[in-house]
Each structure stands twice: as C-alpha cells, then as structure tokens.
Design an enzyme around this catalytic site. Structure first.
Site, mmCIF file in Angstrom:
data_model
loop_
_atom_site.group_PDB
_atom_site.id
_atom_site.type_symbol
_atom_site.label_atom_id
_atom_site.label_comp_id
_atom_site.label_asym_id
_atom_site.label_seq_id
_atom_site.Cartn_x
_atom_site.Cartn_y
_atom_site.Cartn_z
ATOM 1 N N SER A 1 0.836 -1.208 0.000
ATOM 2 C CA SER A 1 0.000 0.000 0.000
ATOM 3 C C SER A 1 0.868 1.254 0.000
ATOM 4 C CB SER A 1 -0.867 -0.023 1.263
ATOM 5 O OG SER A 1 -1.994 0.808 1.107
ATOM 6 N N PRO A 2 0.379 2.336 -0.603
ATOM 7 C CA PRO A 2 1.153 3.580 -0.540
ATOM 8 C C PRO A 2 1.288 4.053 0.905
ATOM 9 C CG PRO A 2 -1.027 3.956 -1.516
ATOM 10 C CD PRO A 2 -0.862 2.482 -1.366
ATOM 11 N N TYR B 1 -8.308 14.278 1.347
ATOM 12 C CA TYR B 1 -7.414 15.201 0.643
ATOM 13 C C TYR B 1 -8.210 15.957 -0.425
ATOM 14 C CZ TYR B 1 -3.829 12.783 3.285
ATOM 15 O OH TYR B 1 -3.094 12.267 4.315
ATOM 16 N N ARG C 1 -7.916 5.653 -5.602
ATOM 17 C CA ARG C 1 -8.239 5.276 -4.218
ATOM 18 C C ARG C 1 -9.384 6.158 -3.734
ATOM 19 N NH1 ARG C 1 -4.500 3.710 0.993
ATOM 20 N NH2 ARG C 1 -4.459 1.756 -0.127
ATOM 21 N N ARG D 1 0.587 -1.799 6.838
ATOM 22 C CA ARG D 1 1.423 -2.028 8.022
ATOM 23 C C ARG D 1 2.042 -3.412 8.038
ATOM 24 N NH1 ARG D 1 -3.088 -0.416 11.974
ATOM 25 N NH2 ARG D 1 -4.162 -1.412 10.241
HETATM 26 C C1 LIG Z 1 2.899 5.111 7.662
HETATM 27 C C2 LIG Z 1 1.695 5.150 6.807
HETATM 28 C C3 LIG Z 1 1.631 6.026 5.740
HETATM 29 C C4 LIG Z 1 0.509 6.040 4.896
HETATM 30 N N1 LIG Z 1 0.495 6.817 3.783
HETATM 31 C C5 LIG Z 1 -0.489 6.684 2.882
HETATM 32 C C6 LIG Z 1 -0.412 7.298 1.609
HETATM 33 O O1 LIG Z 1 0.585 7.890 1.254
HETATM 34 N N2 LIG Z 1 -1.475 7.168 0.776
HETATM 35 C C7 LIG Z 1 -2.584 6.453 1.132
HETATM 36 O O2 LIG Z 1 -3.532 6.361 0.350
HETATM 37 N N3 LIG Z 1 -2.652 5.817 2.312
HETATM 38 C C8 LIG Z 1 -1.625 5.906 3.172
HETATM 39 N N4 LIG Z 1 -1.669 5.189 4.336
HETATM 40 C C9 LIG Z 1 -2.790 4.285 4.569
HETATM 41 C C10 LIG Z 1 -2.413 2.889 4.087
HETATM 42 O O3 LIG Z 1 -2.087 2.890 2.724
HETATM 43 C C11 LIG Z 1 -3.542 1.885 4.345
HETATM 44 O O4 LIG Z 1 -4.668 2.285 3.619
HETATM 45 C C12 LIG Z 1 -3.887 1.791 5.813
HETATM 46 O O5 LIG Z 1 -2.708 1.750 6.608
HETATM 47 C C13 LIG Z 1 -4.710 0.553 6.105
HETATM 48 O O6 LIG Z 1 -4.020 -0.608 5.700
HETATM 49 P P1 LIG Z 1 -3.319 -1.610 6.753
HETATM 50 O O7 LIG Z 1 -4.379 -2.030 7.730
HETATM 51 O O8 LIG Z 1 -2.829 -2.757 5.912
HETATM 52 O O9 LIG Z 1 -2.202 -0.865 7.422
HETATM 53 C C14 LIG Z 1 -0.570 5.191 5.179
HETATM 54 C C15 LIG Z 1 -0.513 4.340 6.276
HETATM 55 C C16 LIG Z 1 0.616 4.287 7.068
HETATM 56 C C17 LIG Z 1 0.658 3.288 8.208
#
Ligand SMILES: Cc1cc2nc3c(=O)[nH]c(=O)nc-3n(C[C@H](O)[C@H](O)[C@H](O)COP(=O)(O)O)c2cc1C
Ligand SMILES: Cc1cc2nc3c(=O)[nH]c(=O)nc-3n(C[C@H](O)[C@H](O)[C@H](O)COP(=O)(O)OP(=O)(O)OC[C@H]3O[C@@H](n4cnc5c(N)ncnc54)[C@H](O)[C@@H]3O)c2cc1C
Length: 782
Positions: A435-436, A595, A643, A737
């Site tokens: 994921s980004p 955003y 997204r 994560r």
């Molecule tokens: C450190 C960090 C930075 C993130 N930056 C972005 C981002 O740049 N763009 C985005 O769409 N989501 C961002 N997210 C959200 C994640 O892409 C993801 O949607 C969210 O963490 C849920 O997924 P997970 O449960 O697998 O962590 C970020 C999350 C984390 C933890």
C-alpha cells in the site's frame, strides 16, 4: 446464595444446573412462563468445538446432550441447478425440545426448583434473591424493566424468515437458492433428529410481499412453501410450530448487569441464526457466569468479571454474524458467481473461516476452488510469459508447481494469491500489493536513498505491485514539507532510480499515487503530530469549501475557484507526465482520506452551491476532470487506479451506496481498478475497525458494477488474502502495516504455503535453508 433465573430456555436452565452442581447449598429457582413442553422452533446446531466446551464445563450435561445429537460433516449448496458439497465441517443437530428436556431433568435432579407457567412482570417479586439471572430471551422483560440502567440497541434486519420443520432427513447442512418470479428464496436446512429437520426459509422483504406472504396465515405459508420446494422436499411435508415470518433482531446491551441482576444469553445479545450460535452463546455465558461467581465472593465483582470475559468473545461473534447476515441479505449480488466460487463465498461469508481452514476441513474441495481460480486467472491474463512489468517477460511458469525446499513437488494449482492478474498490458505476478505509505523524508519533493531501500526491499519481498507513497503534484499540494513530489524534472529522475531498480532486480511492478493534500496540507509529520498544522513555514490551503480540518486550529482553506481548478488540473497533468518519464507501471489518483479530490466527493467537506457541489454527479465533476486529464497523458497500455474513501464513518458523510456510484463513474471514465479505502475525512470519524473491516466495500463495488477492486485495511494474513481472492471479494489485496512489519511478507507467505516463489539469484542459497521459527506470532511480549 439465593438465585432466581428468569427464563427456562437453554441459558437459564444450563446456568441453574451448573451452579447447583458447583455448590448444592445454593437455593436456585427457575421461573418459566411457558409449560414444560412448549417451545418455538425445531432444532439447534452445535459445532464440534462447542460440544468440546460443554464437555469440559459439565461432563454430565455433555453426556445427556451427546446421546441425542445427529452429527454431520457436509455442507451442501444447491445453486443454479448444481449441487456442491464440502465436507469436514463437523456439526451436530439436536431438537430444541429434547435439549430443554435434558437440561430441565438435570437441573431438577441436581435440586433446582423449576416453576413453569410463571411470568416475571416486575423485579419486586425477587426482592429476597441475592442474584437474579435474566435469561428471558431476546425480548427480555427484565432488561426492559431495567431500561434506565441498561442501554439496549436493537438492529432489526430487513430480511424475512420463517422457521419450519420437515420430516425429510437432510444428510448435510443444506442450502437452497431458488429464484421465482417473486425473487430469490434461501433455505437453510439441517437434520436435528432421525427423520426430523429444521427448514428455515429466508427472503427479502420485496420477495415476501410480492409472494403475498405478508398476508398469509401459518397454514398458507406452509402450503406455499411446500409447493415452492416440492422437488427439494421430495414428498415430505413441512411442519409448523408458531412459524411466523419474522425479522432477525441483533441485540446489543450495555452493561450486562445492574445491581444484582445480570443478563445472560439472548437477553444480553443475539447473533444471526446463519452462524448457528445463539444457543452456544447462551450456554457459554452460563459457564462464564458460574466460573466468575465461584472465583469471586462479591457478586458485583463477579458480574463485572463475567462481562469482562464474555463481552469481547460475544462482540467478536456478533461481528462474524453481522458479516454472515449481510451475505444472506445480499445474496442477490452474488448470483452471477460460478457455483464453485459461490459456495466458497458462502462458506467464508463470516470472514472467520478462511481458505486455510477449508484446506484442513476439505482439501479436495479447496483444490477444486484453487483450480478454478487459477483457470480464471489464466483466462484473464491471456497469453503467459508476460508476468511482471508492462512489456517485461517474466516468470509465469510457476503455476502448477508447488514445493518447499526439501518437500516433494506435486502438480497442483497455485494458491489464489499467487495467481497472476492483468490490468491493460500490465500483468502482475501475484495479488499482493504494498500500500502507498508516506515516508515524510523527501527534500522539497525529491526522494532519496531511504525510498530506494524502502520500496526496493518490499519489491524484493515478493509483492506483485509496490505502490509508492502519495506523491504530490505541486509544492503547495504537499501534506508536509517532507512529502514526496512529482513537480520538478529532478523528481522524475529520482523516482526513475527506484523504478529501474524494481524493474531490473525483481518481478514486481511499481505504481505511484498522485495526490494533492487540500485542506489537510501544511501539517507536521505523522509521528510529530498527525494532521496537526505546522507551527511555522506553512502555506495557503485550498479545498472544495472553506472548512478547516480541525475546527479549532487548522487554517481555513480557500474555496477553489475555476482558475484554481485549472491550475490543479495542470499540476496533475504535469505530474502524470513525470510519472510516465520515471517509468511507473500504474498511476493511482488519490481521491480518498479527505485530501483535495476527496474533499469534493464527501458532502461533509463540500458545501458548494455551484455545479461542483450538491449531487454526487456534481461532486464528482472536478475529480473526474482531473482523472480524464491524467488519463490523456498516461500511456494507453498502462492502467490507472483511484483510491476512494467508501465511507466517512460520520453522520451525513459518504456511505457505501454513494461509493458504488463514485466507482461507477470512475469505471465509465476508464479507471481500471478502484482501491477501496475508507474514512480519514473528518477528525471526529467513528470507524468500525476490525479484521478486513473495509473489504465488504470492495466486495460490494466489485459485484454491483462488475468493476475490478483492491481491498485494503487490516488484511494481515495470507489466509485472508487467499480467501478474499478466491471468494471474489476483491481482485487485489493491499497491505500497508503488514509490509512495514515484514518487507518479505509475500515470500514468507509463499514459504508457509509451500509455494516456490523463486529467490533472487544472489539469495538462491535460501532454497537449501530451513528457517527455525523460535518466536511465537501471538503479539504477546515476554
Ligand atoms: C505510515 C503510513 C503512511 C501512509 N500513507 C499513505 C499514503 O501515502 N497514501 C494512502 O492512500 N494511504 C496511506 N496510508 C494508509 C495505508 O495505505 C492503508 O490504507 C492503511 O494503513 C490501512 O491498511 P493496513 O491495515 O494494511 O495498514 C498510510 C498508512 C501508514 C501506516
Ligand atoms: C429462526 C431461529 C433459528 C435458530 N437457530 C439456532 C441454531 O441453529 N443454533 C443455535 O444455537 N441457536 C439458534 N437460534 C437461537 C436460539 O434459539 C437462541 O439463541 C437461544 O435459544 C437462546 O437461549 P436463551 O436461553 O438465552 O433464550 P431463549 O431460548 O429465548 O429462552 C428464554 C426463555 O425465557 C422465557 N421467558 C421469556 N420472558 C419471560 C418472563 N417474563 N417470565 C418467565 N419466563 C420468560 C421464554 O418462554 C423462554 O423459554 C435460532 C433462533 C431463531 C430465531
């Protein structure tokens, strides 16, 4: 202790018996308003695991119940003229009537006083009791009498169901899905005694009324359904027993006790009958309440301990039941699935039973599922030999070989997560996406060594697609001064170094997410103050409407003019051109998380009265203009994703049905896949977190409009990824994560699954290495 149990259902009777057996000096009385032989419904289901729990808690009750159980292992699904059977599920059925008789006999033999035809109407009658156990069912009178002290939420579900019996002995837990001119009918049928089965019929409200069932008597209902299911019933009759059409009430109460009165079983909570757990939960409550009372001399403390132990377990089961009831409420959505996938989707509907569980239960069925998924993937990808980045010839030959270092290789389909997937000319080697994730380490948008190692190691880690973080289209579009950008020529060169590494050294593809922070810009880094405005050095913000993020401390953004929109479109277009120069394989536009583009979509942040506000068509106008402008410069052979935040988790905000419309519009504009996230629009959001908590939104979009989707949010195990892909809840699984925790997440999943994901050449010695796992994946730290 003097104990009164209100209600002689399974919960009240079992608790009374357990407590009396624990200490015969207790004076225990059960008050039941019905006669001993009165009961509603026909059978109850216990899983093997539930029976093991009963055996441990009370061996006498176990023996009494076990004698009457009808056991079966199979689940049979009848759908679109096919019958698909899966085995190894280990359930037992029993007559509710017999269960109550056994529990009554045992309670009475232990010395419990059971009084029938006594209805509790006020609590005054129990003034002398040390403890009152309200086990008086879903419509609990006691809970109602305590409504000032116990809050109750009743979620009355829309589907109609009727609980009937039949003499037909079903050898398996049997589901029928039958379409008529009135709509779709679901049948849940199982045997509970020799020659006796439960036959629950469920349908949507509109089907129920169209068939005239809203006006039918009990006899007319039975006659109608006997005719409708004549073939399935095979000449057997339906049996009625207070069989009225009902809507299922999911009940949640808080707290579960007030003074010396405690709720137990359906009085405290219910879980949809499709997970067959109501009786089990009532009996597990009874064991927990007995244990708490034995451990604590003080009743108030014991009641607190009982609730503390049981509430998390009950809430977890209620979440599973909620997912299951949604599946049955929305079955119409899945009616285009092939029978094998439909069955897999049904079996995994509660999101608790995974692909891996089914491997243990029924490896043959699972192999059929995997075979089907692999076949579909091959059809979707087309000619092999193209796996990897656009135009790159990669390794597709893995399909059909499975083996771990030292294990015998055998021909079988790959696990669903290791099937390839095509988007335009891009063919991903597998379904796992990094994921980004913003790193907040760029210098005026220019990324450096950290980003190379961060993204490079995750690409080496085996994911099919690595998404670079939200990358901003102008200096003022940044979230923070340390955000990555694509607004200067040198940015493209810096990104190209990362993209080239990923392409040269790994089979992964790499995408970039273009974004504009909007009203959430000019803030500190995540770890210094999430969304907190910069103390100094900030810049002016723009948004759909002049609404600050934190009402008390965020700067007020300027409402965008048409000229601002033109500038932003130009910035996105330039950034898309730079992304093309850098060689990215996929371009994602960030329209989520509050955003800039999301601020147009959500009614919470868009209060405009011009053609960019109001209806969803208007709110999507500017985001679609941006999308179209990027699509125009992005190479035709390369895919684009978007997204979105499917819900805002706040009143008046985005809801899943609006998200379906958003996806529909994106689809019409040539968006190849929608990346379905949620929330982060407003600071006072109330998200409902949990395992795979956002996956249902991806599932809904995928099935309602036939668009490809990515699921994201709390997906962390390979079991979940395989389940999501095989059930068709999404096409790709995006993990954030989990990839911070383990950059080699996909490699480790491959190892656990015995799938031969090739190591990079310098790491080839890994093929002769057997890791020793000397730590436990429990999350506990010692
Ligand atoms: C450190 C960090 C930075 C993130 N930056 C972005 C981002 O740049 N763009 C985005 O769409 N989501 C961002 N997210 C959200 C994640 O892409 C993801 O949607 C969210 O963490 C849920 O997924 P997970 O449960 O697998 O962590 C970020 C999350 C984390 C933890
Ligand atoms: C269609 C359907 C199918 C189901 N299928 C299953 C299944 O397969 N497996 C499963 O485990 N569960 C199933 N359940 C759920 C299950 O029936 C209940 O969850 C379970 O019976 C709960 O037990 P209980 O003792 O808490 O409440 P209940 O069984 O409802 O018992 C409450 C008792 O209290 C009595 N009572 C109520 N008010 C008073 C009063 N004021 N004074 C005195 N007595 C009173 C009632 O007469 C009743 O006997 C199903 C439920 C439905 C509706």
């Amino acid at each position: 202790m003097r104990i009164v149990c209100v209600g002689g259902g399974p919960g009240g009777l079992y608790f009374a018996g357990l407590m009396k057996k624990a200490d015969p000096r207790h004076n225990i009385r059960v008050i039941e308003r019905n006669r001993p032989d009165d009961t509603f419904g026909f059978g109850v289901v216990f899983s093997d695991a539930t029976m093991a729990g009963i055996a441990e808690a009370d061996s006498e009750a176990y023996r009494g119940i076990a004698r009457h159980l009808v056991h079966w292992d199979d689940i049979e699904v009848n759908y679109r003229g096919e019958r698909i059977t899966s085995t190894g599920h280990g359930f037992s059925g029993m007559s509710r009537h017999t269960l109550l008789r056994v529990l009554q006999e045992q309670a009475c033999a232990a010395g419990v006083e059971v009084l029938f035809e006594r209805e509790a109407t006020s609590l005054d009658a129990f003034a002398g009791a040390d403890l009152v156990v309200a086990a008086d069912g879903a419509n609990s009178t006691v809970r109602h009498l305590l409504r000032d002290r116990i809050r109750t939420a009743v979620d009355l579900r829309p589907n109609r169901f009727v609980w009937l019996g039949t003499t037909k002995p079903f050898p398996a837990f049997t589901f029928y899905f039958t379409r008529t001119e009135h709509g779709l009918w679901r049948v849940h049928a199982y045997q509970y005694a020799p020659g006796r089965s439960t036959f629950i019929v469920e349908c949507r409200e509109e089907t129920w009324t169209a068939a005239g069932m809203d006006r039918a008597t009990e006899e007319e209902t039975a006659a109608f359904l006997e005719h409708l299911f004549a073939r399935e019933l095979d000449g057997h009759r339906l049996i009625t027993n207070r069989s009225i059409w009902r809507q299922f009430p999911t009940i949640r109460s808080d707290p579960w006790s007030a003074g010396n009165v405690v709720l137990l079983g359906d009085a405290a909570h219910t879980a949809h009958f499709s997970v067959g757990s109501g009786t089990r939960m009532a009996m597990e409550d009874a064991v927990a309440l007995r244990d708490a009372l034995l451990e604590s001399p003080d009743i108030a403390g014991a009641l607190r301990a009982y609730e503390a132990k049981r509430r998390p377990q009950v809430e977890s089961l209620q979440r599973a039941a909620q997912a299951s009831l949604h599946w049955f409420e929305d079955t119409e959505r899945y009616m285009s699935l092939e029978p094998i996938q439909f069955t897999f989707s049904l079996l995994t509907r509660s999101l608790r039973i995974t692909h891996e569980d089914l491997r243990a239960r029924d490896p043959k069925f699972l192999a059929q599922v995997d075979e089907w998924v692999a076949g579909e993937a091959e059809r979707q990808v087309g000619h092999v030999g193209q796996v990897g980045q656009v135009g790159q010839v990669g390794q597709a030959g893995q399909v059909g070989q499975v083996g771990q270092a030292g294990q015998v290789r055998r021909a079988c389909p790959p696990p669903p997560m290791f099937t390839p997937f095509r988007l335009r000319d891009l063919v991903l080697p597998n379904r796992v996406i990094v994921s980004p994730m913003c790193q907040y380490l760029a210098d005026d948008g220019t990324i450096g060594d950290w980003h190379l190692v961060h993204l490079g190691s995750r690409a080496m880690g085996g994911a099919g697609l690595v998404m670079a973080e939200m990358t901003d289209v102008s200096r003022d579009a940044r979230i923070s001064p340390w955000c990555a950008g694509l607004y200067k020529p040198e940015h493209a060169a810096a990104w190209k170094r990362v993209v080239d590494f990923v392409h040269r050294e790994t089979p992964a593809a790499i995408g970039v997410q273009l974004g504009h922070a909007g009203r959430k810009g000019s803030t500190q880094r995540l770890w210094e103050g999430d969304n907190e405005p910069l103390a100094e050095g900030g810049w002016p913000l723009i948004s759909a409407s002049p609404i600050p993020y934190f009402p008390d401390r965020s700067p007020v953004p300027r409402e965008m003019t048409r000229a601002d929109m033109d500038c932003v479109i130009a910035d996105f277009t330039r950034a898309a051109g730079l992304a093309r120069e850098a060689g990215f394989d996929l371009l994602e536009i960030h329209m989520a998380h509050g955003y800039l583009l999301a601020s147009f979509i959500s009614p919470l942040t868009n209060t405009r009265t011009d053609e960019y506000g109001g209806s969803i068509d208007n709110r999507m106008r500017f985001p679609l203009e941006v999308f179209d402008a990027c699509r125009a410069v992005w190479p035709d052979e390369k895919p684009m994703s978007v997204r979105i935040s499917a819900v805002d988790w706040a009143p008046g905000g985005m809801e899943p049905d609006a998200a379906v419309e958003v996806a529909r519009m994106l689809n019409a504009h040539g968006c190849d896949i929608v990346d379905v996230s949620a929330g982060q629009t407003v600071p006072d959001q109330q998200p409902v977190y949990g395992r795979l908590f956002q996956t249902p939104f991806a599932d809904r979009i995928r099935h309602e409009i036939g668009m490809k989707t990515m699921a994201v949010g709390n997906i962390s195990s390979y079991m979940d990824v395989n389940t999501i892909i095989a059930a068709g809840r999404a096409d790709l699984c995006v993990l954030a994560r989990a990839h911070l925790f383990d950059p080699y997440w996909t490699r480790h999943a491959a190892w656990m699954l015995g799938y031969p994901l090739p190591w990079p050449d310098p790491y080839k010695s890994m093929e002769r290495y057997m890791p020793r796992f000397e730590f436990k994946f429990t999350g506990e730290r010692s």
